[in-house]
Design a protein around this motif. Structure first.
Motif, PDB file in Angstrom:
ATOM      1  N   UNK A   1       0.728  -1.366   0.112  1.00  0.00           N
ATOM      2  CA  UNK A   1       0.068  -0.159   0.140  1.00  0.00           C
ATOM      3  C   UNK A   1       0.658   1.229   0.077  1.00  0.00           C
ATOM      4  N   UNK A   2       1.848   1.210   0.751  1.00  0.00           N
ATOM      5  CA  UNK A   2       2.483   2.621   0.983  1.00  0.00           C
ATOM      6  C   UNK A   2       3.291   3.097  -0.313  1.00  0.00           C
ATOM      7  N   UNK A   3       4.074   1.853  -0.913  1.00  0.00           N
ATOM      8  CA  UNK A   3       4.860   1.847  -2.048  1.00  0.00           C
ATOM      9  C   UNK A   3       3.906   2.465  -3.092  1.00  0.00           C
ATOM     10  N   UNK A   4       2.834   1.502  -3.589  1.00  0.00           N
ATOM     11  CA  UNK A   4       2.069   1.545  -4.713  1.00  0.00           C
ATOM     12  C   UNK A   4       1.351   2.997  -4.448  1.00  0.00           C
ATOM     13  N   UNK A   5       0.783   3.236  -3.429  1.00  0.00           N
ATOM     14  CA  UNK A   5      -0.027   4.530  -3.142  1.00  0.00           C
ATOM     15  C   UNK A   5       0.857   5.585  -3.465  1.00  0.00           C
ATOM     16  N   UNK A   6       1.885   5.699  -2.983  1.00  0.00           N
ATOM     17  CA  UNK A   6       2.915   6.810  -3.097  1.00  0.00           C
ATOM     18  C   UNK A   6       3.313   7.039  -4.431  1.00  0.00           C
ATOM     19  N   UNK A   7       3.898   6.066  -5.145  1.00  0.00           N
ATOM     20  CA  UNK A   7       4.184   6.033  -6.431  1.00  0.00           C
ATOM     21  C   UNK A   7       3.041   6.475  -7.241  1.00  0.00           C
ATOM     22  N   UNK A   8       1.829   6.076  -7.213  1.00  0.00           N
ATOM     23  CA  UNK A   8       0.620   6.481  -8.078  1.00  0.00           C
ATOM     24  C   UNK A   8       0.195   7.880  -7.476  1.00  0.00           C
ATOM     25  N   UNK A   9       0.363   8.433  -6.483  1.00  0.00           N
ATOM     26  CA  UNK A   9      -0.126   9.724  -6.211  1.00  0.00           C
ATOM     27  C   UNK A   9       0.851  10.714  -6.942  1.00  0.00           C
ATOM     28  N   UNK A  10       2.334  10.124  -6.761  1.00  0.00           N
ATOM     29  CA  UNK A  10       3.274  11.251  -7.246  1.00  0.00           C
ATOM     30  C   UNK A  10       3.169  11.252  -8.787  1.00  0.00           C
TER      31      UNK A  10
ATOM     32  N   UNK B   1      -0.232   0.106  -9.943  1.00  0.00           N
ATOM     33  CA  UNK B   1       0.035  -0.397  -8.796  1.00  0.00           C
ATOM     34  C   UNK B   1      -0.832   0.051  -7.746  1.00  0.00           C
ATOM     35  N   UNK B   2      -1.086   1.575  -7.773  1.00  0.00           N
ATOM     36  CA  UNK B   2      -1.830   2.204  -6.696  1.00  0.00           C
ATOM     37  C   UNK B   2      -3.291   1.621  -6.766  1.00  0.00           C
ATOM     38  N   UNK B   3      -3.817   1.379  -8.051  1.00  0.00           N
ATOM     39  CA  UNK B   3      -5.097   1.009  -8.428  1.00  0.00           C
ATOM     40  C   UNK B   3      -5.250  -0.422  -7.814  1.00  0.00           C
TER      41      UNK B   3
ATOM     42  N   UNK C   1      -4.247  -0.386  -3.795  1.00  0.00           N
ATOM     43  CA  UNK C   1      -4.662   0.576  -2.546  1.00  0.00           C
ATOM     44  C   UNK C   1      -6.263   0.676  -2.914  1.00  0.00           C
ATOM     45  N   UNK C   2      -6.672   1.309  -4.301  1.00  0.00           N
ATOM     46  CA  UNK C   2      -7.928   1.488  -4.409  1.00  0.00           C
ATOM     47  C   UNK C   2      -9.049   0.329  -4.454  1.00  0.00           C
ATOM     48  N   UNK C   3      -8.300  -0.532  -5.229  1.00  0.00           N
ATOM     49  CA  UNK C   3      -9.183  -1.795  -5.042  1.00  0.00           C
ATOM     50  C   UNK C   3      -9.555  -2.443  -3.746  1.00  0.00           C
ATOM     51  N   UNK C   4      -8.531  -2.555  -2.787  1.00  0.00           N
ATOM     52  CA  UNK C   4      -8.501  -3.238  -1.732  1.00  0.00           C
ATOM     53  C   UNK C   4      -9.758  -2.357  -0.889  1.00  0.00           C
ATOM     54  N   UNK C   5      -9.609  -0.921  -0.943  1.00  0.00           N
ATOM     55  CA  UNK C   5     -10.625   0.093  -0.398  1.00  0.00           C
ATOM     56  C   UNK C   5     -12.034  -0.086  -0.922  1.00  0.00           C
ATOM     57  N   UNK C   6     -12.130  -0.271  -2.158  1.00  0.00           N
ATOM     58  CA  UNK C   6     -13.370  -0.228  -2.864  1.00  0.00           C
ATOM     59  C   UNK C   6     -14.145  -1.526  -2.568  1.00  0.00           C
ATOM     60  N   UNK C   7     -13.485  -2.825  -2.516  1.00  0.00           N
ATOM     61  CA  UNK C   7     -14.118  -3.991  -2.414  1.00  0.00           C
ATOM     62  C   UNK C   7     -13.722  -4.358  -1.016  1.00  0.00           C
ATOM     63  N   UNK C   8     -13.187  -3.626  -0.110  1.00  0.00           N
ATOM     64  CA  UNK C   8     -13.467  -3.755   1.166  1.00  0.00           C
ATOM     65  C   UNK C   8     -12.526  -5.164   1.772  1.00  0.00           C
TER      66      UNK C   8
ATOM     67  N   UNK D   1     -11.137   9.958  -8.202  1.00  0.00           N
ATOM     68  CA  UNK D   1     -11.752   8.261  -8.181  1.00  0.00           C
ATOM     69  C   UNK D   1     -10.543   7.323  -7.435  1.00  0.00           C
ATOM     70  N   UNK D   2      -9.570   7.692  -7.306  1.00  0.00           N
ATOM     71  CA  UNK D   2      -8.670   6.899  -6.434  1.00  0.00           C
ATOM     72  C   UNK D   2      -8.603   7.244  -5.136  1.00  0.00           C
ATOM     73  N   UNK D   3      -8.837   8.577  -4.685  1.00  0.00           N
ATOM     74  CA  UNK D   3      -8.680   9.031  -3.268  1.00  0.00           C
ATOM     75  C   UNK D   3      -9.913   8.846  -2.520  1.00  0.00           C
TER      76      UNK D   3
END
Lengths: 344, 229
Positions: free
Chosen positions: A192-201, A238-240, A243-250, A323-325
């Motif tokens: 999550x941190x790696x993928x989220x950080x990279x995707x956001x950046x 990787x962020x999708x 990070x995004x998929x686990x949060x959307x699909x819970x 859509x991601x955040x």
């Protein structure tokens, strides 16, 4: 199997790819004939007739290539609708993975859609110029798009032919569980941190450079925005997934992008991937326009086009960010600040 | 608005051919001409000699089969349609053979019709139209429907409409056709006055009264689409 082609969804996708590829190849042949005889600036009968022909062929090709871009969405839709026929495949992931050519077909569709979108951008730029200035470049670029469209058709047919509705396929979770065991390095990228950080950046840098080009188009920034926009989807994926998929699909281990197109994923996949596509192709268009600045001669159409593309790229990246955040924020609010990943 | 060498309207090897094979017909063939700024020229010739086609080509309304047209020194042949329309709107005023006024509309509404693509008439356009109507003795007809106007009044109205965009070039197709001698004299007076103000005029006609007028700067004779000296 040939009977697969009787499925209406498959038939629609094959028909779309066939019509687009056929017209593309026809456009390439006509375009190359025009390019071979082209004598820009001359007022001979042949040249004036060629200019009219070029306009006509380009107008038809523009419609064909927009149709081809829409084919990318249709590919996902078709794979998703075939889920019911293939046991074990819970989403498009399983359908595509059940054949050797499934993912190659999807990748070719993405490349074709990007190439077609860039051609349309080049054509729109040419239309803004006082006189036809990019005819040669347009039709030479079309010569590259034609084989891609033909490859797309061939792979769509191969994928449809290879589909076996009797086979029991694996769903996305099986692949992910398998990857967790066998490919720790790949899973690290999705942490999550790696993928989220990279995707956001990646997304924010794509947005900032596109916004800078929109506000004040300059050569260097347009080229940087183009390059970043081409790379951002690779950085955002990787962020999708992570990070995004686990949060959307819970579910912390549910990393499937295709499940985001379903009701369980609130259909967020459609606006999310459309926004990434729009942000990316219009951002890449900034560089395409910049590269053709000298050929156009007049700086006004270049600036006008870059402002339009820059604006659309900003809209695309901003929507992708929202859509991601939004699902992450929503989950945090719903769970009272508890992470979907538990120990995080 | 004069180009560098003073030539305002120029054609180089201008040709318009209709049909192919046996039905092939040249309306205009290899016409080259150069009209200096601030002059009034006439294209004369019998009916069907290609005068209207030539004016259409020069105005950028008809695409040539080959050859080039330059207005104010700028080539317009290769321009895209929307830019050619823009050039036509700003550089060329066209007076059509039948005046091309909408009969059921008022004269004022007709004058502002060409401004619709640009968002309609502004206050400045209304003031300019008022001044032009006054100048050409047409102010009293501003609210009259075109079908109520005489042939001479319609012709003057068409000229006023062509002048509204302040175009430096005026192309007129048969401006004196079906007019009596008094109206011909009046229209000619108007056109010469416009020439004296610096505008470049090219009128097609088969009317000898116009072609042989002593104040005309030049006459081009068109026969079967070919320019004769």
């Amino acid at each position: 199997m040939l009977t697969n082609f009787l499925n209406l969804w498959i038939l629609a996708r094959v028909a779309q790819a066939a019509v687009a590829a056929l017209l593309c190849v026809l456009g390439v042949v006509l375009g190359l004939r025009i390019v071979m005889r082209w004598q820009g600036g001359q007022s001979s009968e042949q040249q004036l007739a060629l200019e009219r022909q070029a306009e006509l062929v380009a107008s038809v090709m523009q419609a064909v290539l927009i149709f081809e871009v829409l084919g990318l969405g249709l590919s996902v839709l078709v794979a998703d609708h075939l889920v019911g026929g293939i046991r074990g495949a819970m989403c498009a992931f399983g359908v595509l993975a059940s054949t050797r050519t499934g993912y190659y077909s999807l990748l070719t569709s993405i490349l074709t859609a990007v190439a077609c979108a860039q051609w349309v951008i080049l054509h729109r730029l040419d239309l803004l110029a006082p006189a036809p200035a990019l005819t040669r470049r347009k039709f030479l670029w079309l010569a590259a798009v034609g084989p891609l469209a033909a490859a797309d058709l061939a792979l769509v047919i191969a994928f449809a032919y290879e589909l076996d509705f009797k086979v029991i396929a694996s769903c996305c979770s099986v692949w992910i569980d398998d990857s967790v065991v066998k490919n720790q390095a790949a899973m690290l990228v999705l942490s999550p941190w790696w993928a989220g950080g990279l995707g956001l950046a990646a997304t924010v840098s794509g947005l900032i450079t596109s916004a800078a080009t929109w506000r004040r188009p300059r050569r260097a920034i347009a080229l940087v925005a183009g390059g970043l926009s081409a790379l951002t989807p690779i950085g955002a994926l990787p962020a999708v997934l992570g990070v995004v998929a686990p949060h959307v699909l819970e579910t912390p281990a549910h990393l499937c992008p295709f499940c985001l197109f379903h009701a369980q994923g609130d259909y967020i996949g459609w606006p999310l991937f459309t926004a990434i596509f729009v942000g990316s192709v219009t951002g890449m268009g900034l560089a395409v326009v910049e590269v053709n600045r000298a050929a156009i001669g007049d700086p006004a159409p270049v600036v006008e086009m870059q402002k339009v593309l820059g604006r659309w790229s900003v809209v695309g990246w901003a929507c992708a960010l929202v859509c991601g955040v939004a699902p992450v924020v929503r989950y945090w609010l719903k769970s009272g600040g508890v992470s979907v990943f538990g120990g995080l | 608005m004069n180009s560098g060498n003073g030539v305002m309207v120029q054609a180089i090897g201008l040709t318009k051919r209709y049909g192919t094979g046996h039905s092939e017909k040249y309306a205009v063939r290899d016409v080259s001409l150069a009209i200096p700024g601030g002059q009034f020229w006439i294209v004369s010739g019998p009916s069907g000699s290609g005068k209207t086609t030539l004016l259409g080509l020069l105005a950028g309304m008809i695409a040539p089969t080959c050859g080039e047209v330059r207005l104010c020194g700028e080539p317009i042949t290769h321009l895209r349609d929307h830019l050619r329309a823009l050039v036509r709107r700003h550089l060329v005023g066209v007076v059509f053979q039948e005046c091309a006024l909408v009969p059921r509309m008022t004269l004022g509404e007709n004058l502002f019709l060409p401004l619709v693509p640009e968002g309609g008439a502004t206050e400045a356009d209304r003031l300019k139209a008022g001044a032009l109507l006054e100048r050409f003795g047409m102010a009293e007809f501003a609210q009259a429907r075109v079908e109520q106007l005489s042939a001479g009044e319609r012709q003057r109205a068409a000229i006023i409409r062509a002048l509204l965009a302040d175009a430096p070039i005026l192309l007129l197709d048969e401006p004196t056709a079906s007019l009596d001698t008094e109206n011909v004299r009046m229209i000619l007076e108007v056109l010469l006055r416009l020439r004296d103000e610096g505008r470049t005029l090219l009128a097609s006609t088969h009317d000898q009264r116009l072609a042989e007028h002593p104040h005309i700067d030049g006459v081009l004779r068109l026969v079967d689409g070919v320019l004769r000296e």
